[in-house]
Design a protein around this motif. Structure first.
Motif, PDB file in Angstrom:
ATOM      1  N   VAL A  75       0.874  -1.177   0.000  1.00  0.00           N
ATOM      2  CA  VAL A  75       0.000   0.000   0.000  1.00  0.00           C
ATOM      3  C   VAL A  75       0.907   1.220   0.000  1.00  0.00           C
ATOM      4  O   VAL A  75       1.822   1.328   0.834  1.00  0.00           O
ATOM      5  N   LEU A  76       0.694   2.122  -0.945  1.00  0.00           N
ATOM      6  CA  LEU A  76       1.480   3.344  -1.058  1.00  0.00           C
ATOM      7  C   LEU A  76       0.697   4.500  -0.459  1.00  0.00           C
ATOM      8  O   LEU A  76      -0.478   4.704  -0.793  1.00  0.00           O
ATOM      9  N   TYR A  77       1.348   5.249   0.429  1.00  0.00           N
ATOM     10  CA  TYR A  77       0.724   6.402   1.069  1.00  0.00           C
ATOM     11  C   TYR A  77       1.443   7.676   0.630  1.00  0.00           C
ATOM     12  O   TYR A  77       2.676   7.782   0.753  1.00  0.00           O
ATOM     13  N   PHE A  94       7.761   7.005  -6.674  1.00  0.00           N
ATOM     14  CA  PHE A  94       7.739   5.855  -5.771  1.00  0.00           C
ATOM     15  C   PHE A  94       6.971   4.672  -6.345  1.00  0.00           C
ATOM     16  O   PHE A  94       7.089   3.557  -5.841  1.00  0.00           O
ATOM     17  N   GLY A  95       6.217   4.897  -7.432  1.00  0.00           N
ATOM     18  CA  GLY A  95       5.619   3.791  -8.167  1.00  0.00           C
ATOM     19  C   GLY A  95       6.568   3.170  -9.172  1.00  0.00           C
ATOM     20  O   GLY A  95       6.253   2.151  -9.784  1.00  0.00           O
ATOM     21  N   GLY A  96       7.744   3.797  -9.352  1.00  0.00           N
ATOM     22  CA  GLY A  96       8.769   3.242 -10.221  1.00  0.00           C
ATOM     23  C   GLY A  96       8.737   3.708 -11.655  1.00  0.00           C
ATOM     24  O   GLY A  96       9.651   3.415 -12.423  1.00  0.00           O
ATOM     25  N   LEU A 104      13.754   0.033  -9.363  1.00  0.00           N
ATOM     26  CA  LEU A 104      14.221  -1.281  -8.928  1.00  0.00           C
ATOM     27  C   LEU A 104      13.380  -1.792  -7.768  1.00  0.00           C
ATOM     28  O   LEU A 104      12.955  -2.962  -7.763  1.00  0.00           O
ATOM     29  N   LEU A 105      13.111  -0.946  -6.773  1.00  0.00           N
ATOM     30  CA  LEU A 105      12.282  -1.377  -5.644  1.00  0.00           C
ATOM     31  C   LEU A 105      10.897  -1.793  -6.112  1.00  0.00           C
ATOM     32  O   LEU A 105      10.344  -2.798  -5.653  1.00  0.00           O
ATOM     33  N   ALA A 106      10.323  -1.033  -7.049  1.00  0.00           N
ATOM     34  CA  ALA A 106       8.981  -1.346  -7.548  1.00  0.00           C
ATOM     35  C   ALA A 106       8.947  -2.659  -8.307  1.00  0.00           C
ATOM     36  O   ALA A 106       7.888  -3.296  -8.407  1.00  0.00           O
ATOM     37  N   ALA A 199      17.610   9.705  -7.829  1.00  0.00           N
ATOM     38  CA  ALA A 199      17.532  10.589  -8.973  1.00  0.00           C
ATOM     39  C   ALA A 199      17.076   9.805 -10.192  1.00  0.00           C
ATOM     40  O   ALA A 199      17.230   8.570 -10.248  1.00  0.00           O
ATOM     41  N   GLY A 200      16.511  10.515 -11.149  1.00  0.00           N
ATOM     42  CA  GLY A 200      16.070   9.886 -12.388  1.00  0.00           C
ATOM     43  C   GLY A 200      17.250   9.424 -13.220  1.00  0.00           C
ATOM     44  O   GLY A 200      18.403   9.801 -12.969  1.00  0.00           O
TER      45      GLY A 200
END
Length: 201
Positions: A75-77, A94-96, A104-106, A199-200
């Protein structure tokens, strides 16, 4: 055209593992599965022309096995103080979708159970970090005391939320999340905090 973005600040995570968490070394969770609450405070940040200074983000995670094997439910807040453009930017990062380390985390996410806009508070104190997610969820963590009252730290661990940073090893004073079938209520379990910089591409 790729959107230029960069954010930095502090992060914390608090999970259900006991003792020294094996997940950051790509080991199996001490409880077989792992439920984790992660929070980020953005000290300075920009997504194209959108300023993100001072905003917070949190992620509740359930991993059915070793975290590096993926299949997370999350769940993303997003910080309720953010305006619509800021929330879209935070969601992209944060959705990647915006690249960088969050992409990578997503990639470990198997199911997004929800995206919510809530009041998020992230407080830093000497040896303590506090994350509050709405009225019901959050984490309160305290650094583990090391030799001569110094912090216990970890660096160069292979599975990292904040790569390149030195983790402070902490313990949860409280950890709670009860939403979207990701349920935690513990204390005395593993926690970490450190600076972060993303960073992007």
């Amino acid at each position: 055209m790729t959107t230029q973005w960069k954010i930095d600040g502090e992060y914390l995570e608090s999970c259900t593992c006991r003792g020294a968490c094996p997940c950051i070394y790509t080991g199996d969770p001490t409880e077989g599965d792992c439920t984790d609450l992660v929070g980020w405070h953005i000290s300075t940040g920009r997504y194209d022309d959108i300023q993100l200074d001072g905003l917070n983000v949190a992620l509740a995670i359930y991993s059915p096995g070793a975290m590096h094997e993926g299949n997370w439910s999350v769940v993303l807040y997003l910080d309720q103080r953010a305006d619509e453009r800021q929330q879209e930017a935070l969601g992209a990062i944060f959705g990647g979708q915006a690249g960088g380390h969050p992409e990578l985390l997503a990639s470990f996410i198997g199911e997004v159970k929800g995206i919510e806009r809530l009041p998020l508070d992230f407080v830093s104190e000497p040896g303590r970090r506090h994350l509050k997610v709405g009225e019901q969820s959050g984490a309160d963590v305290a650094a583990v005391e090391g030799q001569e009252d110094n912090e216990v730290t970890i660096r160069n661990h292979p599975f990292a939320v904040a790569p390149g940073e030195t983790l402070v090893v902490a313990e949860s004073r409280s950890l709670r999340h009860q939403s979207h079938d990701i349920n935690i209520e513990h204390s005395g379990r593993t926690a970490f905090y450190s600076p972060f910089a993303y960073a992007g591409p």
